[in-house]
Write a protein that holds these residues in place. Structure first.
Motif, PDB file in Angstrom:
ATOM      1  N   CYS A 207       0.921  26.971 -10.451  1.00  0.00           N
ATOM      2  CA  CYS A 207      -0.412  27.498 -10.154  1.00  0.00           C
ATOM      3  C   CYS A 207      -0.750  27.196  -8.698  1.00  0.00           C
ATOM      4  CB  CYS A 207      -1.460  26.880 -11.068  1.00  0.00           C
ATOM      5  SG  CYS A 207      -3.110  27.563 -10.740  1.00  0.00           S
ATOM      6  N   LYS A 209      -3.646  27.374  -7.305  1.00  0.00           N
ATOM      7  CA  LYS A 209      -5.010  26.870  -7.129  1.00  0.00           C
ATOM      8  C   LYS A 209      -4.999  25.343  -7.047  1.00  0.00           C
ATOM      9  CE  LYS A 209      -7.035  30.937  -7.769  1.00  0.00           C
ATOM     10  NZ  LYS A 209      -7.833  31.583  -6.731  1.00  0.00           N
ATOM     11  N   ARG A 210      -6.123  24.809  -6.600  1.00  0.00           N
ATOM     12  CA  ARG A 210      -6.204  23.348  -6.429  1.00  0.00           C
ATOM     13  C   ARG A 210      -7.496  22.808  -7.022  1.00  0.00           C
ATOM     14  NH1 ARG A 210      -2.212  21.554  -2.896  1.00  0.00           N
ATOM     15  NH2 ARG A 210      -1.044  23.286  -2.000  1.00  0.00           N
ATOM     16  N   CYS A 211      -7.762  23.160  -8.268  1.00  0.00           N
ATOM     17  CA  CYS A 211      -8.987  22.694  -8.923  1.00  0.00           C
ATOM     18  C   CYS A 211      -8.987  21.167  -8.965  1.00  0.00           C
ATOM     19  CB  CYS A 211      -9.081  23.256 -10.330  1.00  0.00           C
ATOM     20  SG  CYS A 211      -9.028  25.062 -10.367  1.00  0.00           S
ATOM     21  N   PHE A 213     -10.274  19.120 -10.885  1.00  0.00           N
ATOM     22  CA  PHE A 213     -10.246  18.488 -12.208  1.00  0.00           C
ATOM     23  C   PHE A 213      -8.929  18.713 -12.934  1.00  0.00           C
ATOM     24  CE2 PHE A 213     -12.427  22.577 -12.211  1.00  0.00           C
ATOM     25  CZ  PHE A 213     -11.622  23.316 -13.061  1.00  0.00           C
ATOM     26  N   CYS A 214      -7.924  19.298 -12.245  1.00  0.00           N
ATOM     27  CA  CYS A 214      -6.676  19.680 -12.922  1.00  0.00           C
ATOM     28  C   CYS A 214      -5.494  18.930 -12.328  1.00  0.00           C
ATOM     29  CB  CYS A 214      -6.462  21.185 -12.775  1.00  0.00           C
ATOM     30  SG  CYS A 214      -4.928  21.777 -13.513  1.00  0.00           S
ATOM     31  N   ASN A 216      -2.343  19.959 -12.720  1.00  0.00           N
ATOM     32  CA  ASN A 216      -1.378  20.990 -12.303  1.00  0.00           C
ATOM     33  C   ASN A 216       0.047  20.440 -12.241  1.00  0.00           C
ATOM     34  OD1 ASN A 216      -0.239  23.340 -11.439  1.00  0.00           O
ATOM     35  ND2 ASN A 216      -1.309  23.427  -9.475  1.00  0.00           N
ATOM     36  N   ASN A 251      -1.214  30.003 -16.830  1.00  0.00           N
ATOM     37  CA  ASN A 251      -2.434  29.364 -16.337  1.00  0.00           C
ATOM     38  C   ASN A 251      -3.509  30.406 -16.053  1.00  0.00           C
ATOM     39  OD1 ASN A 251      -1.520  26.647 -16.357  1.00  0.00           O
ATOM     40  ND2 ASN A 251      -0.262  27.105 -14.569  1.00  0.00           N
ATOM     41  N   LEU A 252      -3.097  31.526 -15.453  1.00  0.00           N
ATOM     42  CA  LEU A 252      -4.041  32.603 -15.120  1.00  0.00           C
ATOM     43  C   LEU A 252      -3.310  33.935 -15.286  1.00  0.00           C
ATOM     44  CD1 LEU A 252      -5.467  31.092 -11.808  1.00  0.00           C
ATOM     45  CD2 LEU A 252      -6.789  31.399 -13.910  1.00  0.00           C
ATOM     46  N   ARG A 318     -12.664  25.323  -7.268  1.00  0.00           N
ATOM     47  CA  ARG A 318     -12.234  26.224  -8.337  1.00  0.00           C
ATOM     48  C   ARG A 318     -11.567  27.478  -7.782  1.00  0.00           C
ATOM     49  NH1 ARG A 318      -9.726  27.685 -11.871  1.00  0.00           N
ATOM     50  NH2 ARG A 318     -10.351  28.682 -13.814  1.00  0.00           N
TER      51      ARG A 318
HETATM   52  S1  SF4 Z   1      -7.364  24.574 -13.713  1.00  0.00           S
HETATM   53 FE1  SF4 Z   1      -6.076  26.402 -13.930  1.00  0.00          FE
HETATM   54  S2  SF4 Z   1      -6.415  27.533 -12.018  1.00  0.00           S
HETATM   55 FE2  SF4 Z   1      -7.091  25.433 -11.625  1.00  0.00          FE
HETATM   56  S3  SF4 Z   1      -5.289  24.375 -10.758  1.00  0.00           S
HETATM   57 FE3  SF4 Z   1      -5.293  24.026 -12.983  1.00  0.00          FE
HETATM   58  S4  SF4 Z   1      -3.964  25.618 -13.814  1.00  0.00           S
HETATM   59 FE4  SF4 Z   1      -4.576  26.264 -11.750  1.00  0.00          FE
END
Ligand code: SF4
Length: 444
Positions: A207, A209-211, A213-214, A216, A251-252, A318
């Motif tokens: 993924c 993205k760099r959320c 809270f995740c 990854n 993931n998306l 997000r």
């Molecule tokens: S929450 Fe989803 S979109 Fe965000 S980094 Fe994690 S896997 Fe990727």
């Protein structure tokens, strides 16, 4: 023999996650004999932990595996540590291997303070296979120097915790198809969203993205499976197991639009009769892709909206705005797809006003169901590692439980605000949905 242990989690059980069937496939392909033990079959005559423990102990005593592997997500930490102790008492010489999110984030604790001998970081297929080969060649518990040089492992040697080199994540097309047969698919319950039995699949890993809270754990590099291999897997499951339901755990979905479109087109071209759900967020799915998804058998889309407040989304990194979420939901709804947005209370920048905006978003977004939960920070995430950077304070409980405070909301105020939001949505019957999950701080 190598035992991979799933569960225990609360019954009833639906399709198992992807990790163990992929591990099983890689081990089988190399000539090993893996078995997956799921402690909770779908129609249990008991959910008494002591009885289930005894059953597992009997099976292990009979099978006498050389390696026992367990996947650990942080909420299961205490249960897995307890299970590892049980296995160790019954099989003192077995090599206990932990993999998954939690061992990737906090391996040192597991090595120092529990019965696990080895932690595997990130995607574990190649690392577990290398461990199995060395155990097969005669290595075992003891000095553990035989683990030297294996990438992706953490273990203890001479009282010191040793971190092996990082392993580059595999090319996903080089992995064998998941060993669904090891799960005993006939024993699982129908998936509630699909109304039929189902198995999990992915069309890519990683993924970008760099959320905050995740964790990854698959890394930021996106690795697509070839379209034909994905659809071959669907066709094989339909033919071999008579299962037409699939949970697409990307993931998306729609992250790489052309790839997602091609998957849908190939399903239609082969006239595969499949029913599936998936996850997405933001405006990754537009009108054309939503139509193709529907034509290819998609019936429901889980939607990672997380918040109805742009500032909270931005502070959480997000990568989507509220307007983008709404555009994506509108496209899915216009194509006739059911959606289920997931929203959280307790992200960076949270305040009473931002929670109000989340509630208003939940009411107006047009979804069939909305799931609201209280955010729990997890080890390994940017929030956990650098809370001050996000303007939050993390309060830790035992067994890696944790809650979060922002500058506007104390822990108690966060809980009260989230409760009020949940009550308001429940009483409003948001979109006719009745599926509001409530994660309380359950260590108290
Ligand atoms: S929450 Fe989803 S979109 Fe965000 S980094 Fe994690 S896997 Fe990727």
């Amino acid at each position: 023999m190598i035992a991979l242990i799933a569960g225990p989690s609360k019954p009833p059980r639906f399709a198992q996650g992807l990790g163990l069937p992929y591990l099983g496939a890689v081990l089988e392909e190399a000539g090993f004999e893996p078995r997956i033990f799921d402690l909770y079959p779908p129609s249990p005559d008991t959910d008494d932990t002591a009885v289930l423990d005894e059953r597992l102990a009997e099976v292990l005593a009979e099978a006498r595996p050389e390696i026992v592997g367990m996947t650990i997500h942080t909420p299961e930490y205490a249960a897995r540590v307890r299970l590892a102790r049980l296995v160790r008492e019954r099989l003192p010489e077995v090599l206990l291997v932990a993999g998954g999110h939690h061992p990737t984030a906090e391996p040192e604790d597991l090595i120092r303070n529990t019965d696990f001998d080895v932690c595997v970081s990130g995607e574990g297929e190649e690392t577990l296979l290398e461990i199995a080969r060395r155990v097969g060649a005669g290595s075992g518990r003891g000095a553990m120097e035989w683990l030297d040089g294996i990438a992706g492992v953490v273990y203890s040697r001479d009282g010191e915790v040793v971190h092996g080199l990082r392993r580059r994540n595999p090319d996903v097309d080089s992995l064998p198809q998941q060993a669904h047969h090891l799960l005993g698919l006939a024993d699982y319950n129908p998936h509630p969203a699909l109304g039929m039995r189902s198995v999990g699949v992915v069309t890519y890993r990683g993924c970008p993205k760099r959320c905050a809270f995740c964790l990854n754990p698959q890394g930021h590099r996106v690795r697509h499976r070839s379209v034909s291999l994905v659809v071959d897997e669907l066709a094989r499951v339909v033919q071999e197991f008579g299962i037409n339901g699939f949970n697409v755990y990307d993931n998306l979905f729609g992250l790489t639009r052309e790839h997602s479109l091609a998957i849908c087109e190939e399903i239609v071209r082969r006239r595969l009769k499949v029913v599936w759900d998936c996850w997405t967020a933001g405006d990754l799915v537009d009108a054309e892709l939503a139509e193709r998804m529907r034509a290819a058998g998609c019936v429901r889309v889980g939607f990672g909206a997380e918040s109805g407040d742009d500032e909270v989304l931005a502070k959480s990194h997000r990568g989507f705005s509220v307007a983008q979420h709404q555009a994506g939901l509108d496209a899915l709804h216009a194509a006739g797809l059911k959606t289920q947005p997931f929203l959280m209370v307790g992200l960076p920048g949270e305040s009473e006003e931002s929670v109000r905006r989340t509630v208003e978003f939940a009411k107006r977004c047009g979804a069939d169901e909305v799931e609201l939960s209280l955010h729990r920070p997890y080890p390994g995430t940017a929030l956990w590692q650098r809370p001050e950077e996000f303007g939050v304070r993390i309060i830790r409980g035992p067994n890696f439980e944790a809650s979060l405070e922002t500058q506007s909301l104390s822990r108690e105020a966060m809980l009260a605000t989230a409760r009020n939001a949940s009550d308001e949505l429940k009483s409003g019957g948001v979109g006719g949905g009745d599926f509001l999950r409530w994660d309380v701080y359950d260590w108290e």
